[in-house]
Design an enzyme around this catalytic site. Structure first.
Site, PDB file in Angstrom:
ATOM      1  N   GLU A   9       1.851  -5.335  -4.878  1.00 54.17           N
ATOM      2  CA  GLU A   9       3.128  -5.854  -5.074  1.00 54.17           C
ATOM      3  C   GLU A   9       3.235  -7.237  -4.898  1.00 54.17           C
ATOM      4  O   GLU A   9       3.741  -8.391  -5.684  1.00 54.17           O
ATOM      5  CB  GLU A   9       4.349  -5.168  -4.479  1.00 54.17           C
ATOM      6  N   CYS A  36       5.914  -0.993   0.041  1.00 51.28           N
ATOM      7  CA  CYS A  36       5.966  -0.898   1.768  1.00 51.28           C
ATOM      8  C   CYS A  36       7.166  -1.814   2.247  1.00 51.28           C
ATOM      9  O   CYS A  36       7.707  -2.685   1.458  1.00 51.28           O
ATOM     10  CB  CYS A  36       4.331  -1.614   2.414  1.00 51.28           C
ATOM     11  N   CYS A  64       6.663  -5.428   1.366  1.00 51.49           N
ATOM     12  CA  CYS A  64       6.847  -5.657  -0.103  1.00 51.49           C
ATOM     13  C   CYS A  64       8.249  -5.793  -0.683  1.00 51.49           C
ATOM     14  O   CYS A  64       8.674  -6.288  -1.451  1.00 51.49           O
ATOM     15  CB  CYS A  64       6.069  -4.770  -0.992  1.00 51.49           C
TER      16      CYS A  64
HETATM   17  N1  THU Z   1      -0.766  -0.915  -0.416  1.00 51.87           N
HETATM   18  C1  THU Z   1      -0.241  -1.429  -1.524  1.00 51.87           C
HETATM   19  O1  THU Z   1      -1.014  -2.261  -2.430  1.00 51.87           O
HETATM   20  N2  THU Z   1       1.213  -1.251  -1.668  1.00 51.87           N
HETATM   21  C2  THU Z   1       2.076  -0.854  -1.042  1.00 51.87           C
HETATM   22  O2  THU Z   1       3.265  -0.777  -1.243  1.00 51.87           O
HETATM   23  C3  THU Z   1       1.664   0.098   0.162  1.00 51.87           C
HETATM   24  C4  THU Z   1       0.169  -0.136   0.342  1.00 51.87           C
HETATM   25  C5  THU Z   1      -2.215  -0.808  -0.296  1.00 51.87           C
HETATM   26  C6  THU Z   1      -2.725  -1.775   0.990  1.00 51.87           C
HETATM   27  C7  THU Z   1      -3.687  -1.129   1.545  1.00 51.87           C
HETATM   28  O3  THU Z   1      -4.864  -1.768   0.750  1.00 51.87           O
HETATM   29  C8  THU Z   1      -3.899   0.122   0.876  1.00 51.87           C
HETATM   30  O4  THU Z   1      -2.642   0.153  -0.123  1.00 51.87           O
HETATM   31  C9  THU Z   1      -3.577   1.314   1.775  1.00 51.87           C
HETATM   32  O5  THU Z   1      -2.399   1.167   2.839  1.00 51.87           O
END
Ligand code: THU
Length: 128
Positions: A57, A89, A92
């Site tokens: 994101e 998360c 984000c």
């Molecule tokens: N991750 C994202 O790209 N977006 C999110 O909103 C949650 C987590 C990624 C971060 C990491 O590379 C992987 O997912 C595991 O946490």
């Protein structure tokens, strides 16, 4: 403006294929839509120093900003092939709140497309 959620999720799906996630093996793609109709995608990019990893994101938003988009964020679609449902998360969510007070967050689960507002996902966000 009209958002084609299905199309944005498809672009997020394509972006997830480029994820660099050798550590978590959790691939994520995101696509942001702006009020002029432009879209920017991002994927998660991990690092052997785990904390330096960036989410899909924030990568998508960074790409938009690098192309001059400081305002007009309308929606973001998020997709992971590794989860039934992939919500942004906390970090984000705060990034989304920085660029829009009413961004639409688009995700998909087994039942179909679901949409939330940033106000729902991050009420009382921090701001200066
Ligand atoms: N991750 C994202 O790209 N977006 C999110 O909103 C949650 C987590 C990624 C971060 C990491 O590379 C992987 O997912 C595991 O946490």
């Amino acid at each position: 403006m009209q958002t084609n959620s299905e199309h944005l999720l498809k672009l997020a799906y394509e972006a997830a294929k480029n994820a660099y996630a050798p550590y978590s093996k959790f691939h994520v793609g995101a696509c942001v839509l702006y009020s002029d109709g432009s879209t920017y995608t991002g994927c998660n990019v991990e690092n052997s120093s785990y904390g330096l990893s960036i989410c899909a994101e924030r990568n998508a938003i960074s790409s938009a900003v690098a192309n001059g988009k400081h305002c007009g964020l309308v929606a973001i679609a998020i997709y992971s092939p590794n989860a039934d449902l992939c919500f942004p998360c906390g970090a984000c969510r705060q990034w989304l709140a920085e660029f829009s007070k009413d961004a639409k967050i688009i995700v998909r689960d087994k039942e179909g497309i679901k949409e939330f507002s940033i106000q729902e996902l991050l009420p009382h966000s921090f701001s200066l």
